[in-house]
Write a protein that holds these residues in place. Structure first.
Motif, short mmCIF file in Angstrom:
data_model
loop_
_atom_site.label_atom_id
_atom_site.label_comp_id
_atom_site.label_asym_id
_atom_site.label_seq_id
_atom_site.Cartn_x
_atom_site.Cartn_y
_atom_site.Cartn_z
N ASN A 21 0.87 -1.17 0.00
CA ASN A 21 0.00 0.00 0.00
C ASN A 21 0.91 1.23 0.00
O ASN A 21 1.49 1.58 1.03
N ARG A 22 1.05 1.85 -1.16
CA ARG A 22 2.00 2.96 -1.29
C ARG A 22 1.34 4.32 -1.12
O ARG A 22 1.91 5.34 -1.50
N SER A 23 0.15 4.34 -0.54
CA SER A 23 -0.53 5.62 -0.29
C SER A 23 0.25 6.42 0.74
O SER A 23 0.98 5.87 1.56
N PRO A 24 0.10 7.75 0.73
CA PRO A 24 0.81 8.58 1.72
C PRO A 24 0.41 8.19 3.14
O PRO A 24 -0.73 7.77 3.38
N LEU A 25 1.33 8.33 4.06
CA LEU A 25 1.07 7.96 5.45
C LEU A 25 0.11 8.95 6.09
O LEU A 25 0.25 10.15 5.94
N ASP A 26 -0.88 8.41 6.79
CA ASP A 26 -1.90 9.21 7.47
C ASP A 26 -1.35 9.69 8.81
O ASP A 26 -1.53 9.06 9.84
N ILE A 27 -0.67 10.84 8.80
CA ILE A 27 0.00 11.36 10.01
C ILE A 27 -0.99 11.67 11.13
O ILE A 27 -0.76 11.26 12.29
N PRO A 28 -2.11 12.37 10.86
CA PRO A 28 -3.07 12.60 11.97
C PRO A 28 -3.58 11.29 12.57
O PRO A 28 -3.74 11.17 13.79
N GLY A 29 -3.81 10.27 11.73
CA GLY A 29 -4.25 8.97 12.23
C GLY A 29 -3.21 8.31 13.10
O GLY A 29 -3.53 7.72 14.14
N VAL A 30 -1.93 8.42 12.70
CA VAL A 30 -0.83 7.85 13.49
C VAL A 30 -0.78 8.50 14.87
O VAL A 30 -0.72 7.82 15.90
N VAL A 31 -0.85 9.83 14.90
CA VAL A 31 -0.75 10.57 16.17
C VAL A 31 -1.94 10.26 17.07
O VAL A 31 -1.77 9.93 18.26
N LEU A 32 -3.15 10.32 16.53
CA LEU A 32 -4.35 10.11 17.34
C LEU A 32 -4.44 8.67 17.85
O LEU A 32 -4.78 8.43 19.01
N THR A 51 -11.53 10.86 11.93
CA THR A 51 -10.48 11.18 10.95
C THR A 51 -10.38 10.09 9.89
O THR A 51 -10.28 10.37 8.68
N GLU A 52 -10.41 8.83 10.34
CA GLU A 52 -10.26 7.71 9.38
C GLU A 52 -11.43 7.64 8.40
O GLU A 52 -11.27 7.14 7.29
N ALA A 53 -12.61 8.12 8.83
CA ALA A 53 -13.77 8.09 7.95
C ALA A 53 -13.68 9.15 6.85
O ALA A 53 -14.37 9.06 5.84
N ARG A 54 -12.79 10.15 7.06
CA ARG A 54 -12.76 11.29 6.14
C ARG A 54 -11.51 11.37 5.28
O ARG A 54 -11.56 11.91 4.18
N VAL A 55 -10.37 10.89 5.78
CA VAL A 55 -9.14 11.06 5.01
C VAL A 55 -9.10 10.09 3.82
O VAL A 55 -9.74 9.03 3.83
N LYS A 56 -8.34 10.48 2.80
CA LYS A 56 -8.29 9.69 1.56
C LYS A 56 -7.56 8.36 1.76
O LYS A 56 -7.97 7.32 1.22
N SER A 57 -6.45 8.37 2.52
CA SER A 57 -5.66 7.15 2.73
C SER A 57 -5.52 6.90 4.24
O SER A 57 -4.49 7.21 4.84
N PRO A 58 -6.56 6.33 4.87
CA PRO A 58 -6.54 6.19 6.33
C PRO A 58 -5.52 5.17 6.83
O PRO A 58 -5.19 4.20 6.14
N LEU A 59 -5.02 5.40 8.05
CA LEU A 59 -4.12 4.44 8.70
C LEU A 59 -4.85 3.12 8.92
O LEU A 59 -4.31 2.04 8.66
N LEU A 60 -6.08 3.19 9.44
CA LEU A 60 -6.91 2.01 9.66
C LEU A 60 -8.22 2.20 8.91
O LEU A 60 -9.16 2.81 9.41
N PRO A 61 -8.29 1.68 7.67
CA PRO A 61 -9.55 1.80 6.93
C PRO A 61 -10.69 1.17 7.74
O PRO A 61 -10.55 0.05 8.24
#
Length: 511
Positions: free
Chosen positions: A194-205, A247-257
């Protein structure tokens, strides 16, 4: 039809070795802690941080580690995790003071959070035949379930006959052999990253939310449930994890879909496994105390006293679970497995000071091991039920997260229940104890009374696990063919019909 990797069974040896090392570390240090505390001058107030530092880093970073495995590639993440874990173990073994020890434990947890999800997702993408996958996960499930008890044996032996530092140094040969084997043997199938950009807000939260949750339960054990900081940690955890879900429901490439969590079979596995681990961790804790303090067993003898449980887990996982997994729906293994374990736990509610090991503790452990081994095996296999290859790492991390959080809850919740029951028993009977011998007897009886009270709760929790497994997990028995693997990443399938799970996009796949 995906090509079968001819070296997959050799790869399983090294993946299993790495998993054993991580699971061992969850309990091996417990046995060594009193000696390490004395040598390093760690205060009683800070000694829990030797355990907590590892748990916070491991539990808090697991989802991040699973996403890194999907991004970097599972083989690379696996090898980096092993090398880092070995280095952190060497640092812990060489510790000269409290700060160095706590730093080493946090590093072990961080690299363990890379290693554990990578190991589980590697199995998922390497074993594509249903019957072979059943065998592979039988072995893996036995290690995941029984490794903690093996850690008690090894920890007792190393501490009693060598030195507490060897409970850290022993990880180094494990890690070197597993890393070398993985580098030369494992061949990760193409197309699963999965080469999508890393979901930084998801990682932090997610990291802050999980750390707050684990620390809240850990602090509750020592400071009480009404402690202001404990309550603050729980409130903070709820807020952070709720913000994470939004956050995961809204971002394009979520950390945890969220599709990983909302499929009912996977959700049932995560929930039932997390609850079952609460009971298991509580049992390890109380039985260790009972055997050493009440029965006067040495650390080594205590470790060997857990062998029936290990034997039961191995039989349940490799003989019962593996043989029946391709013949019956998973819920008909998981629910009866948890109920069998509950019967074993129920026997332990009858503990007394003079309880016979052979008459009660041994059969109870066998039932517990058989039940947990039978249930763990299909649970491991269903952990990434129906996910895309690109989500395999983070779905694997969810299993480890449910186990880690379950372990933290189990230790804190059941220990608090036991302590309250012990205090109440001693207060009620103290007046009649007028001699030192009578007072000591009341104290021991109070401890056993506390263990029994907490074990009753563990019985109830296992029954709830069985109900969840029976009602949430609706998938039928796997077919006998290979599981289709695809790197298309077009979204996971949910709502599969009975018997349809052998057509999901990747091979389905816990301290």
């Amino acid at each position: 039809m995906p090509e079968t990797d001819p070296r997959r069974w050799k790869a399983l040896v090294f993946i299993a070795l790495a998993q054993l090392m991580v699971v061992l570390d969850a309990t091996i240090v417990n046995i060594a802690l009193p000696s390490a505390q004395q040598d390093l001058g760690i205060s009683d107030g800070n000694r829990q941080w030797v355990i907590t530092a590892y748990a916070l880093a491991f539990g808090g970073l697991l989802l991040f580690g699973g996403r890194i495995a999907d991004l970097w590639g599972r083989k690379r993440t696996f090898v980096v995790g092993l090398i880092g874990f070995a280095a952190a173990s060497a640092l812990g073994g060489a510790a000269t003071g409290e700060a160095m020890m706590l730093g080493a434990r946090a590093l072990q947890g961080a690299f363990g959070a890379l290693l554990a999800p990578a190991a589980l997702s590697l199995l998922a993408v390497m074993f594509t035949d249903t019957k072979e996958r059943a065998k592979a996960f039988g072995i893996y499930g036995a290690i995941a379930g029984g490794g903690g008890a093996v850690g008690l044996i090894l920890g007792g032996f190393l501490t009693e006959y060598l030195d507490w530092r060897w409970t850290f140094f022993v990880n180094i040969p494990f890690a070197i052999v597993a890393a070398a084997g993985a580098y030369f043997v494992i061949r990760e199938p193409a197309g699963g990253r999965n080469r999508s950009p890393l979901d930084i807000p998801g990682v932090v939260l997610s990291t802050l939310g999980l750390v707050a949750l684990v620390y809240g339960f850990t602090r509750a054990e020592s400071e009480g449930w009404s402690d202001a900081t404990t309550i603050g940690m729980f409130v903070g955890s709820v807020v952070l994890l709720a913000a994470f879900v939004l956050t995961e429901a809204r971002v394009k490439s979520p950390l945890l879909p969220l599709r990983v969590l909302t499929e009912r079979n996977r959700g049932g596995v995560y929930l039932s496994l997390g609850l079952a681990v609460i009971s298991m961790f509580g049992l390890f804790l109380f039985l260790t105390y009972y055997l050493q303090i009440v029965k006067g067993y040495s650390p080594v003898k205590t470790g060997f006293a857990f062998l029936p449980m290990i034997a039961g887990m191995i039989i349940g996982s490799t003989q019962i679970g593996t043989r029946l997994m391709t013949r019956v729906p998973p819920r008909l293994l998981m629910a009866p497995g948890f109920l069998t374990a509950a019967v074993g736990m129920l026997l332990l509610t009858q503990l007394e000071i003079g309880t016979s090991y052979a008459g009660l503790i041994l059969p109870a452990q066998l039932l517990l091991g058989l039940g947990m081994g039978t249930a763990f095996m299909p649970a491991m296999s269903l952990a990434t039920h129906g996910v895309d290859p690109r989500d395999a790492g983070v779905a694997s991390a969810m299993v480890n997260t449910s186990q880690q959080v379950g372990g933290a809850i189990g230790t804190a919740l059941l220990n608090t229940i036991a302590a309250s029951a012990t205090t109440a028993f001693v207060a009620d009977h103290a007046a009649g104890a007028t001699t030192p011998a009578a007072q000591k007897l009341i104290q021991l009886q109070g401890m056993v009374e506390g263990y029994a009270a907490a074990i009753w709760w563990a019985v109830g929790i296992l029954v709830v696990s069985a109900v969840i497994a029976a009602t949430f997990i609706t998938t039928g028995k796997p077919g006998s063919g290979a599981v289709a693997a695809s790197g298309s990443g077009s979204g996971s399938r949910s709502g599969l019909g009975e018997g349809a799970e052998d057509e999901v996009k990747i091979p389905v796949i816990v301290h």
